[in-house]
Design a protein around this motif. Structure first.
Motif, PDB file in Angstrom:
ATOM      1  N   LEU A   3       0.872  -1.167   0.000  1.00  0.00           N
ATOM      2  CA  LEU A   3       0.000   0.000   0.000  1.00  0.00           C
ATOM      3  C   LEU A   3       0.911   1.221   0.000  1.00  0.00           C
ATOM      4  O   LEU A   3       1.857   1.277   0.778  1.00  0.00           O
ATOM      5  N   ARG A   4       0.636   2.173  -0.887  1.00  0.00           N
ATOM      6  CA  ARG A   4       1.433   3.400  -0.965  1.00  0.00           C
ATOM      7  C   ARG A   4       0.485   4.580  -0.836  1.00  0.00           C
ATOM      8  O   ARG A   4      -0.577   4.593  -1.456  1.00  0.00           O
ATOM      9  N   PHE A   5       0.882   5.559  -0.045  1.00  0.00           N
ATOM     10  CA  PHE A   5       0.017   6.725   0.099  1.00  0.00           C
ATOM     11  C   PHE A   5       0.820   7.956   0.471  1.00  0.00           C
ATOM     12  O   PHE A   5       1.902   7.879   1.045  1.00  0.00           O
ATOM     13  N   LEU A   6       0.242   9.078   0.119  1.00  0.00           N
ATOM     14  CA  LEU A   6       0.763  10.387   0.481  1.00  0.00           C
ATOM     15  C   LEU A   6      -0.419  11.154   1.048  1.00  0.00           C
ATOM     16  O   LEU A   6      -1.410  11.372   0.346  1.00  0.00           O
ATOM     17  N   LEU A   7      -0.318  11.521   2.305  1.00  0.00           N
ATOM     18  CA  LEU A   7      -1.417  12.226   2.967  1.00  0.00           C
ATOM     19  C   LEU A   7      -1.128  13.716   3.014  1.00  0.00           C
ATOM     20  O   LEU A   7       0.028  14.134   2.901  1.00  0.00           O
ATOM     21  N   PRO A   8      -2.170  14.527   3.180  1.00  0.00           N
ATOM     22  CA  PRO A   8      -1.944  15.971   3.304  1.00  0.00           C
ATOM     23  C   PRO A   8      -0.945  16.257   4.431  1.00  0.00           C
ATOM     24  O   PRO A   8      -0.911  15.549   5.434  1.00  0.00           O
ATOM     25  N   ASN A   9      -0.154  17.269   4.227  1.00  0.00           N
ATOM     26  CA  ASN A   9       0.865  17.692   5.188  1.00  0.00           C
ATOM     27  C   ASN A   9       2.024  16.708   5.324  1.00  0.00           C
ATOM     28  O   ASN A   9       2.821  16.814   6.233  1.00  0.00           O
ATOM     29  N   SER A  10       2.096  15.727   4.438  1.00  0.00           N
ATOM     30  CA  SER A  10       3.243  14.817   4.411  1.00  0.00           C
ATOM     31  C   SER A  10       4.141  15.232   3.267  1.00  0.00           C
ATOM     32  O   SER A  10       3.689  15.768   2.265  1.00  0.00           O
TER      33      SER A  10
END
Length: 78
Positions: free
Chosen positions: A14-21
């Motif tokens: 699973l790959r993700f980029l969240l806000p403020n990251s």
């Protein structure tokens, strides 16, 4: 202001980029012990920590697809 983020997965991770990251986070699917799905949040109980994904800014269809995927993950890891 629109907050940008993404969540993607394959059979392995699973790959993700969240806000403020500032960088993409990667979680191996085999590290997920269980998943708790809430209204606008998904909590991943991992082998060494708990990771919470805040999904407040998603459109309904995207939110539904992501929840369905995590529900299927939960069924694979009873």
């Amino acid at each position: 202001m629109v907050k940008k983020y993404f969540i993607e997965w394959d059979e392995i991770e699973l790959r993700f980029l969240l806000p403020n990251s500032k960088k993409i986070e990667v979680i191996n699917l085999t590290d997920i012990i269980s998943v708790e799905i809430k209204l606008y949040e998904i909590q991943l109980n991992l082998q060494d920590r708990v990771r919470t994904l805040d999904l407040n800014n998603l459109q309904f269809e995207d939110l539904r697809k992501i929840k369905e995927h995590f529900e299927s993950l939960n069924k694979k890891n009873p």
